[in-house]
Scaffold this motif. Structure first.
Motif, PDB file in Angstrom:
ATOM      1  N   VAL A   4       0.840  -1.194   0.000  1.00 59.17           N
ATOM      2  CA  VAL A   4       0.000   0.000   0.000  1.00 59.17           C
ATOM      3  C   VAL A   4       0.876   1.245   0.000  1.00 59.17           C
ATOM      4  O   VAL A   4       1.827   1.350   0.779  1.00 59.17           O
ATOM      5  CB  VAL A   4      -0.931   0.014   1.242  1.00 59.17           C
ATOM      6  CG1 VAL A   4      -1.813   1.241   1.245  1.00 59.17           C
ATOM      7  CG2 VAL A   4      -1.777  -1.252   1.291  1.00 59.17           C
ATOM      8  N   GLU A  11      -3.147   0.471  -3.739  1.00 55.16           N
ATOM      9  CA  GLU A  11      -2.723  -0.887  -3.400  1.00 55.16           C
ATOM     10  C   GLU A  11      -2.155  -1.574  -4.633  1.00 55.16           C
ATOM     11  O   GLU A  11      -2.829  -1.694  -5.648  1.00 55.16           O
ATOM     12  CB  GLU A  11      -3.897  -1.695  -2.849  1.00 55.16           C
ATOM     13  CG  GLU A  11      -4.398  -1.169  -1.526  1.00 55.16           C
ATOM     14  CD  GLU A  11      -5.459  -2.060  -0.886  1.00 55.16           C
ATOM     15  OE1 GLU A  11      -5.858  -3.074  -1.500  1.00 55.16           O
ATOM     16  OE2 GLU A  11      -5.885  -1.727   0.226  1.00 55.16           O
ATOM     17  N   LYS A  51       0.687  -4.623   3.220  1.00 55.17           N
ATOM     18  CA  LYS A  51      -0.644  -4.547   3.815  1.00 55.17           C
ATOM     19  C   LYS A  51      -0.768  -5.647   4.871  1.00 55.17           C
ATOM     20  O   LYS A  51      -0.440  -6.804   4.591  1.00 55.17           O
ATOM     21  CB  LYS A  51      -1.719  -4.696   2.749  1.00 55.17           C
ATOM     22  CG  LYS A  51      -3.125  -4.506   3.270  1.00 55.17           C
ATOM     23  CD  LYS A  51      -4.120  -4.539   2.115  1.00 55.17           C
ATOM     24  CE  LYS A  51      -5.526  -4.279   2.627  1.00 55.17           C
ATOM     25  NZ  LYS A  51      -6.484  -4.267   1.519  1.00 55.17           N
TER      26      LYS A  51
END
Length: 52
Positions: A4, A11, A51
């Motif tokens: 991210v 993303e 992430k």
């Protein structure tokens, strides 16, 4: 693993790649060229975090 952008939240999903910028699906984040930038805000890839 999805990465991210710390600046804008984009993303990067290796399964999808970044075909609009020449990155094929299946390209791992670590394999992105050193000059690859966030497609939305233009920051370098060192501004991305995994992430969780």
């Amino acid at each position: 693993m999805i990465y991210v952008c710390d600046v804008c939240g984009y993303e990067y999903d290796p399964a999808k790649g970044d075909p609009d910028h020449g990155i094929a699906p299946g390209t791992a984040f670590e394999a992105l060229p050193d000059d690859w930038e966030c497609p939305l805000c233009g920051v370098p890839k060192d501004q991305f975090s995994p992430k969780e």
